[in-house]
Design a protein around this motif. Structure first.
Motif, PDB file in Angstrom:
ATOM      1  N   ASN A  60       0.972  -1.109  -0.092  1.00 37.04           N
ATOM      2  CA  ASN A  60      -0.017  -0.160   0.077  1.00 37.04           C
ATOM      3  C   ASN A  60       0.871   1.041  -0.025  1.00 37.04           C
ATOM      4  O   ASN A  60       0.645   2.221  -0.729  1.00 37.04           O
ATOM      5  CB  ASN A  60      -0.821  -0.041   1.329  1.00 37.04           C
ATOM      6  N   LEU A  61       1.980   1.271   0.745  1.00 37.00           N
ATOM      7  CA  LEU A  61       2.651   2.403   0.991  1.00 37.00           C
ATOM      8  C   LEU A  61       3.710   2.569  -0.341  1.00 37.00           C
ATOM      9  O   LEU A  61       3.999   3.925  -0.559  1.00 37.00           O
ATOM     10  CB  LEU A  61       3.684   2.405   2.140  1.00 37.00           C
ATOM     11  N   GLY A  62       4.163   1.398  -1.079  1.00 35.16           N
ATOM     12  CA  GLY A  62       5.150   1.772  -2.062  1.00 35.16           C
ATOM     13  C   GLY A  62       4.482   2.637  -3.178  1.00 35.16           C
ATOM     14  O   GLY A  62       5.271   3.452  -3.441  1.00 35.16           O
ATOM     15  N   TRP A  63       3.391   2.412  -3.541  1.00 31.74           N
ATOM     16  CA  TRP A  63       2.830   3.068  -4.745  1.00 31.74           C
ATOM     17  C   TRP A  63       2.627   4.751  -4.600  1.00 31.74           C
ATOM     18  O   TRP A  63       2.812   5.493  -5.074  1.00 31.74           O
ATOM     19  CB  TRP A  63       1.805   2.427  -5.389  1.00 31.74           C
ATOM     20  N   LYS A  64       2.238   4.778  -3.221  1.00 35.15           N
ATOM     21  CA  LYS A  64       2.016   6.137  -2.680  1.00 35.15           C
ATOM     22  C   LYS A  64       3.468   6.851  -2.635  1.00 35.15           C
ATOM     23  O   LYS A  64       3.481   8.212  -2.813  1.00 35.15           O
ATOM     24  CB  LYS A  64       1.316   6.059  -1.378  1.00 35.15           C
ATOM     25  N   LEU A  65       4.290   6.128  -1.955  1.00 39.51           N
ATOM     26  CA  LEU A  65       5.616   6.992  -1.874  1.00 39.51           C
ATOM     27  C   LEU A  65       6.250   7.231  -3.389  1.00 39.51           C
ATOM     28  O   LEU A  65       6.838   8.626  -3.675  1.00 39.51           O
ATOM     29  CB  LEU A  65       6.815   6.213  -1.000  1.00 39.51           C
ATOM     30  N   GLY A  66       5.960   6.234  -4.267  1.00 40.61           N
ATOM     31  CA  GLY A  66       6.376   6.641  -5.498  1.00 40.61           C
ATOM     32  C   GLY A  66       5.707   7.585  -6.418  1.00 40.61           C
ATOM     33  O   GLY A  66       6.506   8.264  -7.086  1.00 40.61           O
ATOM     34  N   ALA A  67       4.544   7.838  -5.988  1.00 41.90           N
ATOM     35  CA  ALA A  67       3.616   8.594  -6.606  1.00 41.90           C
ATOM     36  C   ALA A  67       4.039  10.361  -6.118  1.00 41.90           C
ATOM     37  O   ALA A  67       4.051  11.243  -7.053  1.00 41.90           O
ATOM     38  CB  ALA A  67       2.137   8.541  -6.423  1.00 41.90           C
ATOM     39  N   VAL A  68       4.244  10.426  -4.752  1.00 41.35           N
ATOM     40  CA  VAL A  68       4.633  11.467  -4.366  1.00 41.35           C
ATOM     41  C   VAL A  68       6.172  12.044  -4.592  1.00 41.35           C
ATOM     42  O   VAL A  68       6.447  13.156  -5.335  1.00 41.35           O
ATOM     43  CB  VAL A  68       4.781  11.808  -2.772  1.00 41.35           C
ATOM     44  N   LEU A  69       7.067  10.888  -4.510  1.00 39.79           N
ATOM     45  CA  LEU A  69       8.288  11.300  -4.965  1.00 39.79           C
ATOM     46  C   LEU A  69       8.850  11.268  -6.567  1.00 39.79           C
ATOM     47  O   LEU A  69       9.739  11.906  -7.005  1.00 39.79           O
ATOM     48  CB  LEU A  69       9.249  10.157  -4.169  1.00 39.79           C
ATOM     49  N   ARG A  70       8.049  10.581  -7.327  1.00 37.07           N
ATOM     50  CA  ARG A  70       8.117  10.744  -8.736  1.00 37.07           C
ATOM     51  C   ARG A  70       7.105  11.133  -9.702  1.00 37.07           C
ATOM     52  O   ARG A  70       7.579  11.628 -10.848  1.00 37.07           O
ATOM     53  CB  ARG A  70       8.348   9.081  -9.439  1.00 37.07           C
ATOM     54  N   ALA A  71       5.981  11.250  -9.206  1.00 38.60           N
ATOM     55  CA  ALA A  71       4.734  11.567 -10.028  1.00 38.60           C
ATOM     56  C   ALA A  71       4.256  12.788  -9.517  1.00 38.60           C
ATOM     57  O   ALA A  71       3.067  13.233 -10.560  1.00 38.60           O
ATOM     58  CB  ALA A  71       3.799  10.678 -10.237  1.00 38.60           C
ATOM     59  N   GLY A  72       4.646  13.573  -8.621  1.00 38.84           N
ATOM     60  CA  GLY A  72       4.145  15.052  -8.489  1.00 38.84           C
ATOM     61  C   GLY A  72       2.947  14.867  -7.522  1.00 38.84           C
ATOM     62  O   GLY A  72       2.151  15.871  -7.394  1.00 38.84           O
ATOM     63  N   ALA A  73       2.474  13.724  -7.188  1.00 37.18           N
ATOM     64  CA  ALA A  73       1.281  13.790  -6.332  1.00 37.18           C
ATOM     65  C   ALA A  73       1.371  14.413  -5.063  1.00 37.18           C
ATOM     66  O   ALA A  73       2.655  14.452  -4.476  1.00 37.18           O
ATOM     67  CB  ALA A  73       0.986  12.221  -5.842  1.00 37.18           C
ATOM     68  N   PRO A  74       0.571  15.139  -4.304  1.00 42.90           N
ATOM     69  CA  PRO A  74       0.596  15.833  -3.337  1.00 42.90           C
ATOM     70  C   PRO A  74       1.033  15.060  -2.074  1.00 42.90           C
ATOM     71  O   PRO A  74       0.545  13.889  -2.112  1.00 42.90           O
ATOM     72  CB  PRO A  74      -0.811  16.480  -2.781  1.00 42.90           C
ATOM     73  N   ASP A  75       1.668  15.744  -1.127  1.00 47.18           N
ATOM     74  CA  ASP A  75       2.019  14.954  -0.007  1.00 47.18           C
ATOM     75  C   ASP A  75       1.103  14.540   0.753  1.00 47.18           C
ATOM     76  O   ASP A  75       1.070  13.368   1.552  1.00 47.18           O
ATOM     77  CB  ASP A  75       3.081  15.872   0.948  1.00 47.18           C
ATOM     78  N   SER A  76      -0.273  15.154   0.656  1.00 45.90           N
ATOM     79  CA  SER A  76      -1.323  14.538   1.546  1.00 45.90           C
ATOM     80  C   SER A  76      -1.694  13.185   1.199  1.00 45.90           C
ATOM     81  O   SER A  76      -2.572  12.170   1.798  1.00 45.90           O
ATOM     82  CB  SER A  76      -2.518  15.190   1.317  1.00 45.90           C
TER      83      SER A  76
END
Length: 460
Positions: A306-322
Motif C-alpha cells: 500500500n505504501l510503496g505506490w504512494k511514496l512513488g507517486a509523491v516522489l516521482r509523479a508529483g502527487a501531493p504529500d497528502s
C-alpha cells in the motif's frame, strides 16, 4: 553512505517488500538492518492467497512457491497413538477471479531470501549491522542516528523494525494492546527423526498446554510450537530435547539439531499513528498480532504494498504529500480488523478459511475510493480487483507492474494501461485499478470525474 530518498529500517518481509516496490518505481531507497544477516527462523510461515497475488505482481511468486509447499493435515496424538486427522483450513474454492485460494507454507527465512534476491536484482540495497537509535526530522528530511557511525540522512523514513521498534519509540508514538494469554510459548526450528512429514503432528496436554511439530515445507526441518503453563524450558538443544520427550512419544535422541529458537507471550498492539511527518510505520512496528491464523506477516506485506505506490507517486509523479495520509487511513483500519481476526483465531472463535485468506480485504470507506456510477453493481470502488480475461489478456498479467490500469476506456494519460472492457463479473462501468490491485475509481463513463481523480493521485 549517500542520502537515499527513503530509508527503510528493518530487512524483514515488510522492509524487503517495500524496497522491491520502490526499486521498480525508480525510487532510491536504502534498507538498513541491525542484525548481521537476514532473520534465520521460521516464525511467519503462512503466505495467504492475497499475499500470493502481491508476490505475483512483484515477480517473486514462482520463487516463493518453489521455496515452500502446501500445508499438511493436522494429526492428533494421545499416549503415543494416532487418534484423529483434521484439515488445517476450511477449503476456499478457486474461480476465475480468485486463482489463489490455498495458503502456502514457506519458512520466513526462505521468504526473506527470495525477497532479498529480488531486491538486489532490481538494484536495491541492504546495509547490515546498522542499528538505528533515534531520529530527528525537519522540513527537508530526517536525520537518523545509529549506534555506530555518523547519522544517516533521508527524505522519508519507514519503520519496519519490528514490535519493539526503536523508530516508533524515538517518535514517541504509543502502541495500545493487550496480553492475550498468561501462558508462555516457544517456537523453534529443529531436525528430528521418528515422525512422518505428511502431517502437522499435535500433542495436546492438560489445560490447553502441549506441543506441535510441523514439517517445514521446502526444508528438512520441523517447526516446534509449544504452550506451557509454567514457563518455557531452556532455549537450548538440551532444553528442546527434554521438552519433546516430555510431551510426545519421542525420545531426546530423536531431536538431532536445533537451528533457531525463541520464546514469547501472545499479545496485540496497534500504534496510535502510522504516520508522523516524514516517518511512517509499517509491519510489526505498527501492529503486533498473535501468530494464530497467519495474519501478521501477511498484513505487514500489505502495508508495504500500500505504501510503496504512494511514496512513488509523491516522489516521482508529483502527487501531493497528502496522498501519504491515506496510508494511515487505509492501513490502520485494516490492521485493527486483522488484529481482531487473529485474536479470534487464537481464542478458537474463528476458523481458518475464507476469513483468514485476506481476499476480502477492501477499502470501501477510503477517501481514495470514488464510486461514481448511478447504480453500481458487481465490483465497487475500494474492492480488490478480481482476476479475469479480456480479449485474451489475463487481468493479473495486465496489472503486473507499477502502473495503473483502466478497464473499459482508452488510457487518458501515460502511466495508465488500458483494456477495452472489464470482465462481466465486474458489472457495468469503467474501472480504474490502483497499482496495488484495488479499484480506486469507478464510473458509468470516463467523463464521470476520471481526469480529476488521476490528477489527485499524480497521474497527469
Amino acid at each position: 553512505m549517500d542520502v537515499p530518498e527513503v530509508l527503510i529500517v528493518g530487512a524483514g518481509p515488510t522492509g524487503l517488500t517495500l524496497g522491491i516496490d520502490l526499486a521498480r518505481r525508480g525510487v532510491d531507497a536504502l534498507v538498513v538492518e541491525r542484525a548481521a544477516e537476514l532473520f534465520p527462523g521460521s516464525r511467519g510461515k503462512g503466505i495467504q492467497p492475497r499475499t500470493q497475488e502481491v508476490f505475483d505482481d512483484l515477480g517473486v511468486l514462482d520463487a516463493v512457491r518453489a521455496a515452500g509447499g502446501t500445508y499438511p493435515d493436522r494429526l492428533i496424538w494421545k499416549d503415543g497413538e494416532r487418534v484423529g486427522v483434521k484439515p488445517m483450513f476450511e477449503k476456499v474454492e478457486a474461480d476465475e477471479g480468485t486463482p489463489y485460494t490455498e495458503p502456502l507454507m514457506v519458512a520466513q527465512w526462505r521468504t526473506q531470501e527470495v525477497l532479498y534476491a529480488r531486491l538486489l536484482e532490481l538494484g536495491g540495497r541492504v546495509a547490515f549491522g546498522v542499528e538505528v537509535t533515534g531520529l530527528e526530522q525537519d522540513a527537508d528530511g530526517v536525520s537518523v542516528h545509529r549506534a555506530d557511525g555518523p547519522a544517516l540522512r533521508a527524505g522519508h523514513v519507514v519503520a519496519a523494525d519490528g514490535g519493539r521498534s526503536a523508530v516508533r519509540r524515538a517518535l514517541g508514538v504509543g502502541m495500545a494492546g493487550e496480553m492475550l494469554d498468561p501462558a508462555s510459548y516457544l517456537v523453534a526450528d529443529v531436525t528430528l527423526t521418528g515422525l512422518d512429514r505428511d502431517h502437522w503432528h499435535t500433542f495436546p496436554a492438560a489445560g490447553g498446554t502441549g506441543v506441535a511439530l510441523c514439517p517445514l515445507a521446502g526444508t528438512d526441518a520441523f517447526q516446534l510450537q509449544g504452550r506451557f503453563a509454567a514457563g518455557v524450558p531452556p532455549l537450548s538443544l538440551a532444553g528442546v530435547r527434554e521438552l519433546v520427550a516430555a510431551y510426545t512419544h519421542l525420545d531426546t535422541g530423536n531431536v538431532t539439531a536445533l537451528r533457531w529458537v525463541s520464546d514469547f507471550r501472545p499479545r496485540t498492539g496497534l500504534a496510535d499513528r502510522f504516520r508522523a511527518g516524514r516517518v511512517l510505520l509499517a509491519g510489526d512496528a505498527a501492529h503486533v498480532h498473535s501468530p494464530a491464523g497467519g495474519q501478521g506477516l501477511n498484513t505487514s506485506v500489505q502495508d508495504a504494498y500500500n505504501l510503496g505506490w504512494k511514496l512513488g507517486a509523491v516522489l516521482r509523479a508529483g502527487a501531493p504529500d497528502s496522498l501519504l495520509d491515506t496510508y494511515e487511513e487505509e492501513r490502520r483500519a485494516n490492521a485493527a480488523a486483522m488484529l481482531g481476526l487473529s485474536t479470534g483465531v487464537h481464542r478458537g472463535e474463528v476458523r481458518r478459511g475464507r476469513a483468514t485468506v485476506q481476499l476480502d480485504l477492501a477499502y470501501p470507506e477510503s477517501s481514495l475510493s470514488e464510486e461514481r456510477r448511478a447504480a453500481p453493481a458487481g465490483v465497487r470502488a475500494g474492492d480488490r480487483a478480481p482476476d479475469g480475461t479480456v480479449d485474451g489478456v489475463r487481468l493479473f498479467d495486465a496489472f503486473r507492474g507499477p502502473h495503473w490500469t483502466l478497464l473499459g476506456a482508452p488510457a487518458p494519460v501515460p502511466g495508465v494501461r488500458s483494456l477495452p472492457a472489464a470482465p462481466a463479473s465486474y458489472g457495468p462501468g469503467v474501472f480504474l485499478v490502483r497499482p496495488d490491485g484495488y479499484v480506486g475509481w469507478a464510473g458509468d463513463t470516463a467523463a464521470d470525474g476520471l481526469d480529476a481523480y488521476l490528477a489527485r493521485v499524480g497521474c497527469h
